[in-house]
Structure formats: structure tokens, C-alpha cells
Design an enzyme around this catalytic site. Structure first.
Site, PDB file in Angstrom:
ATOM      1  N   LYS A 110       0.844  -1.194   0.000  1.00 18.18           N
ATOM      2  CA  LYS A 110       0.000   0.000   0.000  1.00 18.18           C
ATOM      3  C   LYS A 110       0.881   1.246   0.000  1.00 18.18           C
ATOM      4  O   LYS A 110       1.912   1.292   0.687  1.00 18.18           O
ATOM      5  CB  LYS A 110      -0.909  -0.038   1.231  1.00 18.18           C
ATOM      6  CG  LYS A 110      -1.961   1.052   1.291  1.00 18.18           C
ATOM      7  CD  LYS A 110      -2.848   0.828   2.517  1.00 18.18           C
ATOM      8  CE  LYS A 110      -3.981   1.841   2.603  1.00 18.18           C
ATOM      9  NZ  LYS A 110      -4.861   1.571   3.774  1.00 18.18           N
ATOM     10  N   SER A 131      -9.628   1.654   2.820  1.00 16.75           N
ATOM     11  CA  SER A 131      -8.778   2.473   1.975  1.00 16.75           C
ATOM     12  C   SER A 131      -7.746   1.665   1.182  1.00 16.75           C
ATOM     13  O   SER A 131      -7.099   2.193   0.285  1.00 16.75           O
ATOM     14  CB  SER A 131      -8.048   3.515   2.827  1.00 16.75           C
ATOM     15  OG  SER A 131      -7.179   2.881   3.770  1.00 16.75           O
ATOM     16  N   SER A 147     -10.035  -0.827   6.964  1.00 15.02           N
ATOM     17  CA  SER A 147      -9.470  -0.597   5.634  1.00 15.02           C
ATOM     18  C   SER A 147      -8.813  -1.798   4.985  1.00 15.02           C
ATOM     19  O   SER A 147      -8.480  -1.758   3.807  1.00 15.02           O
ATOM     20  CB  SER A 147      -8.472   0.562   5.682  1.00 15.02           C
ATOM     21  OG  SER A 147      -9.142   1.786   5.853  1.00 15.02           O
TER      22      SER A 147
END
Length: 453
Positions: free
Chosen positions: A75, A157, A181
Site C-alpha cells: 500500500k 482504503s 481498511s
């Protein structure tokens, strides 16, 4: 058994594949039109080098590292030495490259992971939807097979993280979970998302959303892969007693977490409960009153808004126009919280956690839908702030309970074969991670047996 990282590793050990061949396969998937938006930066050179090192070690008879040169995505929240960490923003595009890997990245690299690239995310990790106005939003891949004409949200996210795994560009993905997330995109895309007790994995080298709630964890294709990734990221050995489901007592809260379920989610959840009951699990439905008393913990956006305001306030003073305006709205809610309010919030959380522990005493774990809805269309949420924030609130509702509890949780796919992805969340108190993963393995097996019967 799903084709997961451990299955691929077994093929490498058996000599039927090579790390180099596996990386080429991953890179091919990463370059496809459906998966490419999942990556903000693809690192083919670095991934191939990692795979070559594993193949060289294998040819010399050396033992393979745990991740065996297989692709893992990162990420865009985490530092990778020599790369700029932007957290999905344009505000940080001119920042200096990281001097060293974040500890989580370093542990993955040491375990032999081939770091294939940095993945798309909600700007500064501040929503569960997965949209980002600065970059094309990667569409939900499993939903695309069911509804090709309507691109649907990936969940956030950790949006690109989930798409990279669902699209077979990566066998696991490093993500973060502050209010769901990792678990939200896992649920919406039929993956496994494990949120460990926050203190077990280091958050250094990651841009913070909430220093109180942030958790470093991974998305995978199976629970056994989740165990492996947790062992790597936490630098500890998971102890699995292999406790049978018939010896397990599971709670199903009727307070809050079953509210406004879409019919497909409700049907999949009930089907999962029935299958687990047939497998011998003791399932008890009960009210959990503390779940109705969370308002003080969410005042002015709670920990995420006030702690992100502390981190962003100086940048917002000069560069607010460059931010996602929806992210700014949520950050600025933290302006209203005083130091005294923040201390009161910490105190209220401690008291609420004690009440939750008491309400759930005597249960091995808790069951709930991960999220109450299926993935909605991207266009609908791009067009309407009202709909965006309504959906975001629904997506965060159930997972965020576990972050506030400082607990651990895992989302498993529980839909019938061929149906839209639905997540089943197992969760428990903090530092019950090993017992939860053990239960999750048994639940995963029971769900698979029910699907094949």
C-alpha cells in the site's frame, strides 16, 4: 483448497514452478487493463531480482524463505527505501524518497517477498470506499464478472491492495486497517482480510491516519496465508491448537451490527450461520448494549479526525486545494476537539472497552457481517457527496467496532458460489489473535464444505 500463496510455495518446493516464472505471471496480470489501476508504481525490476535470488538459493539446495520470492504488493502508505511515499496524494509527490524500508516492508523483504509495486489507496487512508480523485479508481474485479457494464467500488482504503490480490498480480498485499481498511475491501472482493491486535505489528514508516487505531496487516486469498503473513509482519510464531468448531462458542450481536443489511448480505450471513451450526459450532444470538453507546467515541470524527488534524493541519494551511475535498471534510472535523475532549475520549474508550469485554464474556469469538452492503457503483458515489458519506458510514460501521475495542478480526468470504462477494467477520478482544485465527481456519473449512455439499 484455493490457489493461495502457500499452494504456490509448495509448487516451488516441489520443483514444478520457479519464482521467476511466478513473477512473470504476476507481472502479466498486473499489466492487464483491469488490474493496472491497482498500482501507482510497478517495480518489475525489483520483483524479478527478488525472484532470481530465491531461484538461485533453491538451485544451491538452500532452504526457501517463507514467502519464496512470490509477489506481495505494498500500500502506498508505507516507506520503501529509495521511493517516495505519497499515501495516494499529490501533496507528498515532491517529498524526499524514503531513506529506509518501513519495518513491515523490511520484514516482508527478509521473508523473501518479491515487492511487486505500490498500490492505489484512498488519499491518506481516510475512507472505506476506495475512491481517489487523483488516480483512476480500480474497479471491483469479482463484481465485474457479474455486472460488466457497471464498475463498482473496490472498498478502501486499501483499494489497490485488494484488487492486486483479486487480480492475481500479488499473492498477498500489505495494507493498513484503522476502521476496516483491510477488511472492507476483502469483504467486497471475496478475499481474506486479517486485522491483528494493533500493537503486534509496527506502524513506524507508515503515514498515520490515527496513531491510536492504525493497524498494519495484510490481505490474502486464504486464512492459512493470513497466518503466514501475520507471522512475518509480527515477527512471532502463531500457536494453533486446532480446536474443533464443536468446542467453540460464538456470539452474534443483534445490536447495531445486523441493522439495514442488504438482502444478499443477510442471506449469505444466515447461510453461513446455518453451516457453522451444522458443523457443531455453538452460536448464541444476544443483545450487546455497549454497541448502542458508541456516540461519545465518534464525537467530531473520533480519534481519526483529531489525530489526522494534528498531522495535516500545517499542510492544509498552505496546500488544502490539492487535497481530496472529501478527505479534508473529515480531517477538519478534528479541529473542534480540544485537548480536554481528547483526554475524555481516551477515558470513554477505556470504559466502553471494559463494558464490551463483560458483555461478551464466555464467548470464543463474535460473528457479524463484515459490511452490510454489496459494493455499489463507482459513478453513483463519485456524483453525490451525500451518497458517498452514507455508504462510507455503512462500510465502516461494523469493522470500526473492533478498532475501538483494540481487538482482532478477520473477514472471510461467505457467499454461495457464483454470488456477489459477502464478508463474514469473526472478531474478538485484543491479543486473542492466535485463537481467532485457529477458529477462522475451522470456519473457513466448514464454509467450504457447505459450498461443496
Amino acid at each position: 483448497m484455493t490457489d493461495d500463496l502457500l499452494s504456490r510455495r509448495a509448487r516451488l518446493l516441489g520443483g514444478t514452478s520457479s519464482a521467476g516464472a511466478e513473477i512473470e505471471r504476476s507481472l502479466q496480470h498486473a499489466a492487464s487493463a483491469a488490474v493496472a489501476p491497482a498500482f501507482l508504481k510497478l517495480d518489475a525490476v525489483g520483483a524479478r531480482a527478488a525472484a532470481r535470488a530465491v531461484d538461485t538459493a533453491r538451485s544451491s539446495g538452500a532452504p526457501l524463505p517463507p514467502l519464496a520470492g512470490l509477489a506481495v504488493s505494498i500500500k502506498d502508505l508505507f516507506d520503501i527505501a529509495g521511493q517516495v511515499t505519497t499515501a495516494g496524494s499529490t501533496v507528498l509527490a515532491d517529498a524526499a524518497p524514503a531513506a529506509q524500508d518501513a519495518p513491515a516492508v523490511s520484514r516482508l523483504r527478509a521473508a523473501g517477498a518479491a515487492l511487486i509495486g505500490r498500490t492505489h489507496m484512498t488519499e491518506f487512508a481516510f475512507s472505506g470506499v476506495g475512491l481517489n480523485p487523483h488516480h483512476p479508481t480500480p474497479a471491483n474485479l469479482p463484481m465485474a464478472t457479474l455486472d460488466r457494464d457497471t464498475p463498482r467500488i473496490p472498498g478502501g482504503s486499501s483499494s489497490g491492495a485488494a484488487v492486486s490480490v483479486a487480480g492475481e498480480a500479488a499473492w498477498a498485499a500489505l495494507g493498513s486497517d484503522t476502521g476496516g481498511s483491510v477488511r472492507i475491501p476483502a469483504a467486497l472482493q471475496g478475499l481474506v482480510g486479517f486485522k491483528n491486535t494493533a500493537s503486534l505489528t509496527p506502524t513506524e514508516g507508515a503515514i498515520p491516519l490515527s496513531t491510536t487505531l492504525d493497524t498494519v496487516s495484510a490481505l490474502t486469498r486464504s486464512v492459512r496465508d493470513a497466518v503466514l503473513l501475520h507471522e512475518v509482519l509480527s515477527a512471532r510464531r502463531v500457536v494453533l491448537p486446532s480446536r474443533p468448531l464443536r468446542a467453540t462458542r460464538l456470539a452474534v450481536p443483534t445490536t447495531l451490527m445486523l441493522d439495514v443489511l442488504e438482502p444478499a448480505v443477510a442471506a449469505a450471513f444466515e447461510r453461513a450461520l446455518a453451516g457453522l451450526s451444522r458443523a457443531g459450532a455453538q452460536i448464541v444470538t444476544l443483545d450487546v448494549p455497549p454497541l448502542a453507546d458508541m456516540a461519545p467515541l465518534q464525537l467530531n470524527g473520533g480519534f481519526a479526525s483529531c489525530e489526522s488534524w494534528a498531522w495535516h493541519r500545517h499542510r492544509l494551511a498552505t496546500r488544502e486545494a490539492e487535497y481530496d475535498r472529501r478527505v479534508v471534510t473529515r480531517i477538519r472535523r478534528g479541529m473542534a476537539m480540544s485537548a480536554a475532549d481528547y483526554i475524555d475520549l481516551q477515558t470513554a474508550r477505556t470504559a466502553w472497552t471494559a463494558c464490551m469485554h463483560e458483555a461478551l464474556r464466555g464467548f470464543d469469538a463474535v460473528l457479524s457481517p463484515t459490511v452490510p452492503i454489496l459494493a455499489p457503483p463507482i459513478a453513483t458515489l463519485e456524483a453525490s457527496d451525500e451518497e458517498f458519506f452514507r455508504v462510507n458510514s455503512l462500510l465502516l460501521r461494523n469493522p470500526s467496532v473492533v478498532n475501538l475495542l483494540d481487538g482482532c478480526a478477520i473477514s472471510l468470504p461467505c457467499q454461495a458460489p457464483g454470488d456477489a462477494p459477502v464478508g463474514l467477520m469473526l472478531w474478538s478482544r485484543g491479543h486473542a489473535d492466535d485463537a481467532l485465527l485457529d477458529t477462522a481456519l475451522a470456519v473457513e473449512a466448514a464454509l467450504a464444505a457447505g459450498a461443496s455439499s
